[in-house]
Design a protein around this motif. Structure first.
Motif, PDB file in Angstrom:
ATOM      1  N   THR A  11       5.546  18.712-128.297  1.00  0.00           N
ATOM      2  CA  THR A  11       6.782  18.359-128.978  1.00  0.00           C
ATOM      3  C   THR A  11       7.774  17.917-127.903  1.00  0.00           C
ATOM      4  N   ALA A  13      10.543  19.367-127.039  1.00  0.00           N
ATOM      5  CA  ALA A  13      10.945  20.552-126.264  1.00  0.00           C
ATOM      6  C   ALA A  13       9.838  20.955-125.287  1.00  0.00           C
ATOM      7  N   GLU A  14       8.586  20.875-125.731  1.00  0.00           N
ATOM      8  CA  GLU A  14       7.467  21.221-124.860  1.00  0.00           C
ATOM      9  C   GLU A  14       7.345  20.217-123.708  1.00  0.00           C
ATOM     10  N   LEU A  17       9.936  20.977-121.135  1.00  0.00           N
ATOM     11  CA  LEU A  17       9.540  22.120-120.312  1.00  0.00           C
ATOM     12  C   LEU A  17       8.450  21.719-119.318  1.00  0.00           C
ATOM     13  N   THR A  47      13.795  32.045-125.729  1.00  0.00           N
ATOM     14  CA  THR A  47      13.342  30.741-126.220  1.00  0.00           C
ATOM     15  C   THR A  47      12.287  30.160-125.286  1.00  0.00           C
ATOM     16  N   VAL A  48      12.532  30.246-123.984  1.00  0.00           N
ATOM     17  CA  VAL A  48      11.578  29.719-123.003  1.00  0.00           C
ATOM     18  C   VAL A  48      10.276  30.520-123.069  1.00  0.00           C
ATOM     19  N   ARG A  50       9.004  32.187-125.649  1.00  0.00           N
ATOM     20  CA  ARG A  50       8.283  31.829-126.890  1.00  0.00           C
ATOM     21  C   ARG A  50       7.653  30.446-126.769  1.00  0.00           C
ATOM     22  N   LEU A  51       8.388  29.506-126.216  1.00  0.00           N
ATOM     23  CA  LEU A  51       7.883  28.141-126.050  1.00  0.00           C
ATOM     24  C   LEU A  51       6.657  28.124-125.136  1.00  0.00           C
ATOM     25  N   MET A  55       2.914  27.023-126.054  1.00  0.00           N
ATOM     26  CA  MET A  55       2.253  25.984-125.263  1.00  0.00           C
ATOM     27  C   MET A  55       0.922  26.479-124.699  1.00  0.00           C
TER      28      MET A  55
END
Length: 127
Positions: A11, A13-14, A17, A47-48, A50-51, A55
């Protein structure tokens, strides 16, 4: 992951990162969070975390669990993932035409300096 298996699709956001982790090589959640906060001060540690867990589950990150703080690393090289995403974009948005993608990119998405670098590359002046 099987050799011919398609690369996972990150995504936005991914991908953001991953752009942070690729230059680092490996990172704990804390390190990734600190690096991400330079661009997004509102981003929380949770948030990081969980992301990165998501991933890892998707096969975008690998995780070394041998230490107290898990260390994550990209599961795919930056060039490899970019190439896969680019192929998909060319296929879906440009009817398989790389030329159409390049023409679209050159129309207003390239600075004068970048245009000069592209010219040099096309003329063989650039490695």
């Amino acid at each position: 992951m099987a050799k011919n298996a398609p690369l996972p699709k990150p995504t936005a956001a991914e991908l953001d990162l991953l752009q942070t982790i690729w230059p680092l090589g490996t990172a704990t959640v804390k390190q990734a969070h600190e690096a991400m906060q330079k661009k997004r001060p509102d981003l929380t540690y949770a948030t990081v975390l969980r992301l990165m867990q998501i991933m890892h589950g998707k096969g975008l990150l690998i995780r070394d669990e041998s230490q107290r703080s898990h260390v994550y690393a990209p599961a795919h090289a930056q060039d490899s993932l970019r190439t896969g995403l680019l192929k998909e974009l060319i296929h879906k948005a440009f009817a398989g035409s790389g030329k159409e993608l390049v023409m679209a990119a050159l129309r207003g998405h390239v600075t004068k300096k970048e245009r000069e670098e592209i010219q040099k590359f096309l003329h063989g002046d650039e490695p």
